[in-house]
Design a protein around this motif. Sequence first.
Motif, mmCIF file in Angstrom:
data_model
loop_
_atom_site.group_PDB
_atom_site.id
_atom_site.type_symbol
_atom_site.label_atom_id
_atom_site.label_comp_id
_atom_site.label_asym_id
_atom_site.label_seq_id
_atom_site.Cartn_x
_atom_site.Cartn_y
_atom_site.Cartn_z
ATOM 1 N N ALA A 182 -0.907 1.418 -6.340
ATOM 2 C CA ALA A 182 -0.333 1.785 -7.639
ATOM 3 C C ALA A 182 0.969 1.036 -7.933
ATOM 4 C CB ALA A 182 -0.079 3.292 -7.699
ATOM 5 N N VAL A 183 1.601 0.478 -6.885
ATOM 6 C CA VAL A 183 2.901 -0.160 -7.099
ATOM 7 C C VAL A 183 2.888 -1.660 -6.847
ATOM 8 C CG1 VAL A 183 4.171 1.949 -6.592
ATOM 9 C CG2 VAL A 183 3.674 0.358 -4.738
ATOM 10 N N ILE A 184 1.781 -2.198 -6.342
ATOM 11 C CA ILE A 184 1.740 -3.643 -6.125
ATOM 12 C C ILE A 184 0.364 -4.176 -6.499
ATOM 13 C CG2 ILE A 184 1.113 -3.384 -3.687
ATOM 14 C CD1 ILE A 184 2.779 -5.943 -3.168
ATOM 15 N N ASP A 185 0.349 -5.215 -7.292
ATOM 16 C CA ASP A 185 -0.897 -5.812 -7.774
ATOM 17 C C ASP A 185 -1.243 -6.990 -6.873
ATOM 18 O OD1 ASP A 185 -3.077 -6.538 -9.277
ATOM 19 O OD2 ASP A 185 -1.901 -7.618 -10.786
ATOM 20 N N HIS A 186 -2.056 -6.733 -5.863
ATOM 21 C CA HIS A 186 -2.409 -7.759 -4.879
ATOM 22 C C HIS A 186 -3.865 -7.556 -4.493
ATOM 23 C CE1 HIS A 186 -2.412 -10.170 -1.229
ATOM 24 N NE2 HIS A 186 -1.179 -10.568 -1.476
ATOM 25 N N PRO A 187 -4.686 -8.602 -4.523
ATOM 26 C CA PRO A 187 -6.117 -8.413 -4.229
ATOM 27 C C PRO A 187 -6.389 -7.891 -2.829
ATOM 28 C CG PRO A 187 -5.567 -10.751 -4.414
ATOM 29 C CD PRO A 187 -4.390 -9.998 -4.908
ATOM 30 N N GLU A 188 -5.539 -8.201 -1.860
ATOM 31 C CA GLU A 188 -5.764 -7.701 -0.513
ATOM 32 C C GLU A 188 -5.432 -6.216 -0.397
ATOM 33 O OE1 GLU A 188 -6.835 -9.391 3.078
ATOM 34 O OE2 GLU A 188 -7.972 -9.148 1.229
ATOM 35 N N VAL A 189 -4.468 -5.743 -1.192
ATOM 36 C CA VAL A 189 -4.212 -4.297 -1.234
ATOM 37 C C VAL A 189 -5.461 -3.594 -1.771
ATOM 38 C CG1 VAL A 189 -2.783 -2.465 -2.188
ATOM 39 C CG2 VAL A 189 -1.734 -4.641 -1.542
ATOM 40 N N ALA A 190 -6.006 -4.130 -2.848
ATOM 41 C CA ALA A 190 -7.244 -3.574 -3.414
ATOM 42 C C ALA A 190 -8.386 -3.693 -2.415
ATOM 43 C CB ALA A 190 -7.593 -4.299 -4.712
ATOM 44 N N GLY A 191 -8.456 -4.811 -1.703
ATOM 45 C CA GLY A 191 -9.512 -4.998 -0.713
ATOM 46 C C GLY A 191 -9.440 -3.974 0.399
ATOM 47 N N LEU A 192 -8.217 -3.682 0.863
ATOM 48 C CA LEU A 192 -8.069 -2.684 1.920
ATOM 49 C C LEU A 192 -8.464 -1.298 1.419
ATOM 50 C CD1 LEU A 192 -7.253 -1.833 4.734
ATOM 51 C CD2 LEU A 192 -4.882 -1.630 3.926
ATOM 52 N N LEU A 193 -8.049 -0.953 0.204
ATOM 53 C CA LEU A 193 -8.423 0.348 -0.351
ATOM 54 C C LEU A 193 -9.942 0.452 -0.489
ATOM 55 C CD1 LEU A 193 -7.730 3.076 -1.532
ATOM 56 C CD2 LEU A 193 -7.325 1.959 -3.743
ATOM 57 N N ALA A 194 -10.576 -0.606 -0.979
ATOM 58 C CA ALA A 194 -12.034 -0.599 -1.104
ATOM 59 C C ALA A 194 -12.697 -0.439 0.259
ATOM 60 C CB ALA A 194 -12.504 -1.891 -1.769
ATOM 61 N N LEU A 195 -12.190 -1.152 1.255
ATOM 62 C CA LEU A 195 -12.755 -1.063 2.605
ATOM 63 C C LEU A 195 -12.660 0.365 3.132
ATOM 64 C CD1 LEU A 195 -13.821 -2.384 5.233
ATOM 65 C CD2 LEU A 195 -11.430 -2.877 5.821
ATOM 66 N N MET A 196 -11.500 0.988 2.965
ATOM 67 C CA MET A 196 -11.324 2.362 3.437
ATOM 68 C C MET A 196 -12.278 3.324 2.740
ATOM 69 S SD MET A 196 -7.198 2.743 3.691
ATOM 70 C CE MET A 196 -6.221 1.932 4.962
ATOM 71 N N LEU A 197 -12.398 3.186 1.423
ATOM 72 C CA LEU A 197 -13.269 4.092 0.672
ATOM 73 C C LEU A 197 -14.721 3.938 1.089
ATOM 74 C CD1 LEU A 197 -11.692 3.704 -2.889
ATOM 75 C CD2 LEU A 197 -11.452 5.654 -1.343
ATOM 76 N N LEU A 198 -15.157 2.697 1.289
ATOM 77 C CA LEU A 198 -16.554 2.451 1.655
ATOM 78 C C LEU A 198 -16.867 2.971 3.056
ATOM 79 C CD1 LEU A 198 -16.834 -1.105 0.095
ATOM 80 C CD2 LEU A 198 -18.170 0.898 -0.597
ATOM 81 N N HIS A 199 -15.930 2.816 3.978
ATOM 82 C CA HIS A 199 -16.142 3.363 5.322
ATOM 83 C C HIS A 199 -16.075 4.886 5.307
ATOM 84 C CE1 HIS A 199 -16.694 -0.144 7.709
ATOM 85 N NE2 HIS A 199 -15.497 -0.654 7.488
ATOM 86 N N LEU A 228 -17.380 7.864 -3.711
ATOM 87 C CA LEU A 228 -16.472 6.951 -3.008
ATOM 88 C C LEU A 228 -17.051 5.546 -2.955
ATOM 89 C CD1 LEU A 228 -15.075 8.979 0.044
ATOM 90 C CD2 LEU A 228 -13.926 8.415 -2.106
ATOM 91 N N ILE A 229 -18.357 5.431 -2.757
ATOM 92 C CA ILE A 229 -18.999 4.106 -2.728
ATOM 93 C C ILE A 229 -18.842 3.415 -4.076
ATOM 94 C CG2 ILE A 229 -21.221 2.910 -2.574
ATOM 95 C CD1 ILE A 229 -22.029 4.984 -0.451
ATOM 96 N N THR A 230 -19.105 4.144 -5.148
ATOM 97 C CA THR A 230 -18.986 3.561 -6.490
ATOM 98 C C THR A 230 -17.562 3.110 -6.752
ATOM 99 O OG1 THR A 230 -20.783 4.961 -7.322
ATOM 100 C CG2 THR A 230 -19.284 4.008 -8.947
ATOM 101 N N GLU A 231 -16.592 3.940 -6.387
ATOM 102 C CA GLU A 231 -15.191 3.566 -6.592
ATOM 103 C C GLU A 231 -14.822 2.350 -5.751
ATOM 104 O OE1 GLU A 231 -10.639 5.400 -6.245
ATOM 105 O OE2 GLU A 231 -12.348 6.523 -5.425
#
Length: 378
Positions: A182-199, A228-231
């Motif tokens: 929410a405070v930093i616009d970085h594709p790897e931050v988004a990638g980590l969040l996506a990875l966590m949600l999918l797992h 969570l998968i969809t998100e």
Amino acid sequence: MLTVLVRRGADFAAAEDAVQDALLQAVRDWPADPPRDPKGWLVTVAWHRFLDATRADAARRRREDRLEEEPAPGPAPALDDTLQLYFLCAHPSLTPASAVALTLRAVGGLTTRQIAQAYLVPEATMAQRISRAKRTVSGVPFGRSGDVATVLRVLYLVFNEGHSGDLDLAAEAIRLTRQLAAVIDHPEVAGLLALMLLHHARRAARTAPDGSLVPLAEQDRGRWDTALITEGVGILQAALARDRLGEFQAQAAIAALHADAPTAEETDWVQIVEWYDELTRLTDSPVVRLNRAVAVGEADGPRAGLAALAALDPALPRHAAVAAYLHERDGDLATAARLYAEAAHKAPNLAERDHLTRQAARLNAATGAGPTPSARHR
């Protein structure tokens, strides 16, 4: 509050003491006279407590020269301060274990007891670890802390601790990563969040009612969390569209391919191998190469997987477990049973140890070999 005080010049430990004093004062005063601006009130009171403590210190004259002019009270920005606190807690001068503990304490707001229970260590041990971490970062000028990669690595370590004791570290890591996203616009931050949600979406299916592990291929996919998968997939697609590929995005892409398969047999292993090739190019990690060997074994057959595995150090964690799986798929049950038993002996936790021991016993029964001693008693 911690970050506002540190930004103004307080060291980490003194700032935490002042914040605790302010919170206690709020408990006493707010029921009868609630403030219009709660955060501004807390920051002002905490700053006064810090100044009082500083003036009482033997070195008060040196510190008062620096802190003489008090900043004007009022609402303080939250987003940039929170981000800076992430960076401070994930400073590269800290060990990974200390950085994780300090992040959970300062950013996550967890108690020392909660963190100690999650890591299965005595509370006094965890208190010492956190205290040492605070002392280490107290001398770090605010704004000269770790980079985004360090912060992400710490959050990834928190997530990988999973669930133990009465504290869900996986859920806590997701909460913290959402804050960071929410405070930093970085594709790897988004990638980590996506990875966590999918797992995390597969969590309910990972264990049987008796607590034993359920391998991915055997999981009931109807128990996966589709929301969570969809998100996670949506976040990943937006990150990949920015064409700044990083290791967490690549890992999330692999997790998304598993999530997309209606059955284990329909998994697109060829594309997963391609993503592992990208991940190897990005990290050149032996662990990534180990996981790639499994994917190669699924895509091109167990002999190809064993050939890929042969290039890796047998001392690598879980190497024996992967070798056992590939040998079993290749029909060499005796070798697979021996390797499962070896892997059980090296397993990092009891659940994995029991699972591998059962695999060895199953194959020994199939081949008529004697029972495998329980790894639990070795």
